[in-house]
Design a protein around this motif. Structure first.
Motif, short mmCIF file in Angstrom:
data_model
loop_
_atom_site.label_atom_id
_atom_site.label_comp_id
_atom_site.label_asym_id
_atom_site.label_seq_id
_atom_site.Cartn_x
_atom_site.Cartn_y
_atom_site.Cartn_z
N GLY A 502 0.84 -1.19 0.00
CA GLY A 502 0.00 0.00 0.00
C GLY A 502 0.87 1.23 0.00
O GLY A 502 2.08 1.15 -0.25
N SER A 503 0.26 2.36 0.31
CA SER A 503 1.03 3.60 0.26
C SER A 503 0.27 4.73 0.92
O SER A 503 -0.94 4.62 1.18
CB SER A 503 1.31 3.99 -1.20
N ILE A 504 1.01 5.80 1.17
CA ILE A 504 0.38 7.08 1.49
C ILE A 504 -0.02 7.64 0.12
O ILE A 504 0.71 7.51 -0.86
CB ILE A 504 1.37 8.02 2.21
N ARG A 505 -1.22 8.23 0.06
CA ARG A 505 -1.77 8.63 -1.25
C ARG A 505 -1.57 10.12 -1.52
O ARG A 505 -1.40 10.92 -0.60
CB ARG A 505 -3.28 8.36 -1.33
N ILE A 506 -1.74 10.42 -2.79
CA ILE A 506 -1.74 11.83 -3.19
C ILE A 506 -3.11 12.40 -2.81
O ILE A 506 -4.14 11.82 -3.14
CB ILE A 506 -1.54 11.91 -4.71
N ASN A 507 -3.10 13.53 -2.08
CA ASN A 507 -4.40 14.12 -1.75
C ASN A 507 -4.51 15.54 -2.32
O ASN A 507 -5.28 16.36 -1.83
CB ASN A 507 -4.67 14.12 -0.24
N ASP A 508 -3.69 15.79 -3.36
CA ASP A 508 -3.65 17.12 -3.95
C ASP A 508 -3.91 16.99 -5.45
O ASP A 508 -3.26 16.20 -6.14
CB ASP A 508 -2.26 17.71 -3.69
N ARG A 509 -4.85 17.76 -5.94
CA ARG A 509 -5.26 17.64 -7.33
C ARG A 509 -4.11 17.88 -8.30
O ARG A 509 -3.93 17.16 -9.28
CB ARG A 509 -6.38 18.66 -7.60
N ASP A 510 -3.33 18.92 -7.98
CA ASP A 510 -2.26 19.29 -8.92
C ASP A 510 -1.21 18.18 -9.02
O ASP A 510 -0.78 17.81 -10.11
CB ASP A 510 -1.63 20.61 -8.44
N ILE A 511 -0.81 17.63 -7.87
CA ILE A 511 0.21 16.56 -7.91
C ILE A 511 -0.35 15.36 -8.67
O ILE A 511 0.32 14.77 -9.53
CB ILE A 511 0.62 16.12 -6.48
N GLN A 512 -1.60 15.02 -8.38
CA GLN A 512 -2.21 13.86 -9.04
C GLN A 512 -2.25 14.07 -10.56
O GLN A 512 -1.95 13.17 -11.34
CB GLN A 512 -3.62 13.64 -8.49
N ASN A 513 -2.59 15.29 -10.95
CA ASN A 513 -2.68 15.60 -12.37
C ASN A 513 -1.31 15.47 -13.04
O ASN A 513 -1.17 14.93 -14.14
CB ASN A 513 -3.23 17.03 -12.52
N ARG A 514 -0.26 15.93 -12.32
CA ARG A 514 1.08 15.85 -12.90
C ARG A 514 1.56 14.40 -13.01
O ARG A 514 2.30 14.03 -13.89
CB ARG A 514 2.06 16.71 -12.10
N ILE A 515 1.11 13.56 -12.07
CA ILE A 515 1.46 12.13 -12.17
C ILE A 515 0.81 11.53 -13.42
O ILE A 515 1.46 10.80 -14.18
CB ILE A 515 0.99 11.36 -10.91
N PHE A 516 -0.45 11.86 -13.65
CA PHE A 516 -1.11 11.34 -14.86
C PHE A 516 -0.37 11.82 -16.10
O PHE A 516 -0.17 11.07 -17.05
CB PHE A 516 -2.58 11.80 -14.93
N LYS A 517 0.06 13.07 -16.06
CA LYS A 517 0.81 13.62 -17.22
C LYS A 517 2.12 12.86 -17.40
O LYS A 517 2.51 12.52 -18.52
CB LYS A 517 1.12 15.09 -16.97
N ALA A 518 2.80 12.62 -16.26
CA ALA A 518 4.07 11.89 -16.33
C ALA A 518 3.86 10.53 -16.97
O ALA A 518 4.75 9.99 -17.65
CB ALA A 518 4.66 11.73 -14.93
N LEU A 519 2.69 9.96 -16.76
CA LEU A 519 2.40 8.64 -17.33
C LEU A 519 2.03 8.72 -18.80
O LEU A 519 1.71 7.71 -19.42
CB LEU A 519 1.26 7.98 -16.55
#
Ligand code: ASP
Length: 705
Positions: A502-519
């Motif tokens: 498991g993990s500690i999750r991203i709880n910030d929209r901007d970080i999550q969005n940048r992860i999707f972009k990185a993918l």
């Protein structure tokens, strides 16, 4: 009520002597002892012996007892008596007593069994005659009979106790069990989805959940704070041993927590689960970063029940004269090794050189292996004469080697190849030489994983894309930077098996969005796949994290079963097929039509149809072999040759016996000027399944010729 005063066979004891009891269950085994008929009556609680004698049993009942066969379902009334001295059977818990039958009803007969169910001998001390290895598919086809075996019942009962312990503990800790949908949208966990067509929305599909990941995070946004679920997950993966298309997870998530909360919670939980199987796990659970795990065991799920961890020997050979090492180090490579302590006698030079160096280690992907035995006069091997005194002494020192040890080194330009091959070698040697202590348990947290892995055209998430990175100031377009990121993820590993992660999750929209972009997802893809989720992150999402444990795996490990199928009531077989229901199975065309599946893809071309326009493209597509532009003419020529040859054969095709001939082997597709011997041929593996060889030639079935 015929059963209201039913007693359980396995619960009867000496203190019931003299009582009249009603029992119900199955005939586990029978024995006719010269007019006295004994049966083992089995129900879920256990087995008791029942006796029918011409003297003590009413005649009609005695006659009926003569009809009994294995697995008849019966109800009987009888009197509990102490067994005569010397006739006790310590093999069953009720072995001091037996029941003298007074009445018997046959509730349901049973056909001839496809395999034996009984596991208990009727004669004290005698071994149970069990059929050897009933085929697993047969067991699965008649699973309802297989489940009557006390061993299988014990597995399911223990599984129930383990899951109950989980529920009780999490309830104590304030966790709430919440169900999440089975008909949902794809959740990326790295597998293919099982899709369910929607009748109301033709050409649209639900996906069965690979995990409840997004829902549990949404429950945190929803303020539930502590959630768990014992939940079925579905992953359409390639067939692998010990995997099931559907499996059970303990899934949990909590808000306002960090890693330490999860470590403490899971340690207590895991210890309680293992206790049910009588296993005491050592505490506190050890921790290791992913880098250390790879560097010392070559595995992200290290088995630390035994040592033999890696030592790095790269620096020792910095100035070496030994050509192979020099070449590898000039390409920034590394050299790592293990010390197999005191096993010199069991690892002969022949085994080390001819089995390990030539066969086994190349099978792990490395080019070779260097071995050294520590003898009275120092190191001994086929190459040690190339090492300097300094190198030899330093090796002995680095590996803490003494007489009788065997040092195995692997060198390669690629660090990950060295780690992976040496890791497999470490396990191989440990298993072969029986160096893994049978009763040891080694729970371990593996932490600080890389957030991403490199792929052919970018990066992919190592866990899933909702995992919090160790830094949040990354540039999603810079793949070197992305590959250097670590994640706040953790895996729980016991004895070299990953039980969950498991993990500690991203709880910030901007970080999550940048992860999707990185993918590599475009804005429109992000919106279509995860728009709802990003939206949710805009409304005060608490910091949160969680974990999921594979329950089938945990239970299988606790009970020490050979596969997870032994702890699942109705598993699929190794080929993801259910032999009991004979499924997956075809459905009537009407049903397909109703679901709009017949029209699917009408307007789109099928994969590969474009390639079919051209013969070469089509061959390349079908055979999954990429053809370079410069190779096309020679391959086209080879195909023309083959066609001409086939035409020639056709034109000469007569009724006569085919002729026998030896044709020189020529590589007709790749333009290689020099003949090369295949590595497989060198290792004797080319055509190794061919029936036999004769004078250096393989005898090949004439159909192949
Ligand atoms: N959803 C993850 C999995 O199924 C576990 C987690 O991150 O909690 O592996």
């Amino acid at each position: 009520m015929e059963y209201h005063d039913r007693s359980l066979s396995g619960h009867l004891t000496l203190s019931d002597t003299g009582k009249e009891v009603t029992l119900a269950g199955w005939v586990d085994a029978l024995r006719d002892h010269g007019g006295v008929l004994f049966i083992h009556l089995r129900d879920r609680s256990g087995i008791v012996q029942v006796v029918f004698t011409p003297e003590s049993t009413p005649q009609t009942v005695y006659a009926r007892a003569g009809l009994l066969k294995s697995e008849f379902c019966i109800r009987l009334v009888g009197q509990v008596v102490k067994r005569a001295e010397g006739t006790e059977n310590p093999g069953i818990t009720t072995g001091d007593i037996e029941v003298v039958a007074k009445d018997l009803a046959i509730l349901s007969g049973a056909d001839t069994l496809p395999f034996q169910i009984s596991e208990k001998s009727m004669v004290a001390g005698a071994a149970v005659k069990r059929e050897e290895g009933v085929a697993e598919d047969l067991r699965l086809q008649f699973r309802y009979l297989d489940l009557r075996r006390p061993l299988m019942q014990d597995h399911l009962i223990k599984r129930h106790r383990i899951v109950k312990a989980v529920r009780d503990y999490l309830d104590e800790q304030g966790f709430i069990e919440v169900e999440t949908p089975m008909l949902t949208k794809s959740t990326p966990e790295g597998a293919r989805d099982y899709l369910v067509p929607s009748r109301h929305y033709p050409s649209n599909f639900y996906a069965l959940p690979q995990s409840p990941q997004l829902f549990k995070q949404l429950l945190m946004v929803g303020g539930m704070e502590r959630y768990f679920q014992i939940v079925r997950c579905f992953r359409d993966e390639d067939l692998r041993p010990n995997r099931q298309p559907e499996f059970t997870q303990l899934d949990l998530e909590a808000s306002f927590i960090d890693e330490e909360f999860i470590y403490a919670l899971l340690e207590e939980l895991t210890v309680r689960m293992f206790q049910i199987g009588g296993i005491q796990l050592p505490r506190p659970f050890a921790r290791m970063t992913w880098t250390d795990a790879m560097n010392s065991t070559g595995s992200d799920k290290p088995d630390l029940r035994f040592d033999m961890t890696f030592k790095d020997a790269t620096d020792i050979f910095a100035e070496t004269n030994y050509g192979i090492f020099r070449q590898i180090l000039s390409r920034d490579g590394c050299i790592k090794g293990i010390n197999v302590k005191g096993q010199s006698e069991r690892l002969s030079k022949n085994v080390l050189q001819n089995e390990y160096a030539k066969e086994i280690v190349p099978g792990f992907g490395a080019k070779g292996m260097t071995w050294m035995k520590v003898m009275d006069g120092g190191l001994e091997s086929n190459i040690v004469q190339f090492f300097s005194d300094y190198e030899r002494n330093e090796i002995l020192r680095r590996f803490g080697a003494t007489k009788g040890d065997v040092i195995l080194l692997i060198a390669d330009p690629s660090w990950s190849l060295v780690c992976s091959a040496l890791g497999q070698l470490r396990l191989h040697v440990a298993q072969r030489l029986d160096l893994i202590p049978a009763d040891a348990s080694y729970p371990l947290w593996v932490t600080n994983f890389p957030l991403f892995e490199a792929t052919e055209n970018g990066v992919t998430s190592n866990h899933h894309p909702f995992t919090m990175p160790d830094r949040t100031d990354f540039d999603p377009e810079n793949s070197d930077e992305l590959l250097s990121l670590r994640s706040r993820a953790y895996d729980l590993v016991v004895n070299g098996e990953e039980l969950g992660g498991g993990s500690i999750r991203i709880n910030d929209r901007d970080i999550q969005n940048r992860i999707f972009k990185a993918l590599g997802l475009s804005d429109s893809e992000i919106e279509a796949k995860f728009g709802f989720f990003l939206k949710a992150l805009e409304y005060g999402t608490p910091p949160h994290g969680g974990i999921a444990l594979g329950i089938d795996r945990v239970v299988a490990m606790i009970l020490g079963t050979s596969s997870i199928r032994e702890v699942i009531a109705f598993p699929k077989n190794r080929s993801a097929f259910c032999p009991l229901m004979q499924t997956p199975s075809p459905v009537p065309v009407e049903q397909l039509a109703e679901l709009g599946l017949l029209e699917l893809g009408r307007s789109q071309s099928f994969p590969g149809s474009e390639e079919q326009q051209d013969l070469l493209d089509s061959l390349s597509w079908v055979s999954r072999i990429r053809m370079d532009a410069e190779e096309r003419p020679s391959i086209a020529a080879a195909i023309d040759d083959a066609k001409a040859y086939a035409d020639l054969i056709n034109s000469r095709c007569v009724e006569d016996e085919p002729m026998f001939s030896v044709v020189t082997v020529v590589n007709r597709t790749r333009q290689v000027t020099e003949a090369r011997v295949s590595r497989l041929a060198e290792k004797g593996e080319l055509l190794k399944n061919a029936p036999s060889t004769k004078g250096g030639y393989f005898k090949v079935a004439s159909i192949l010729e």
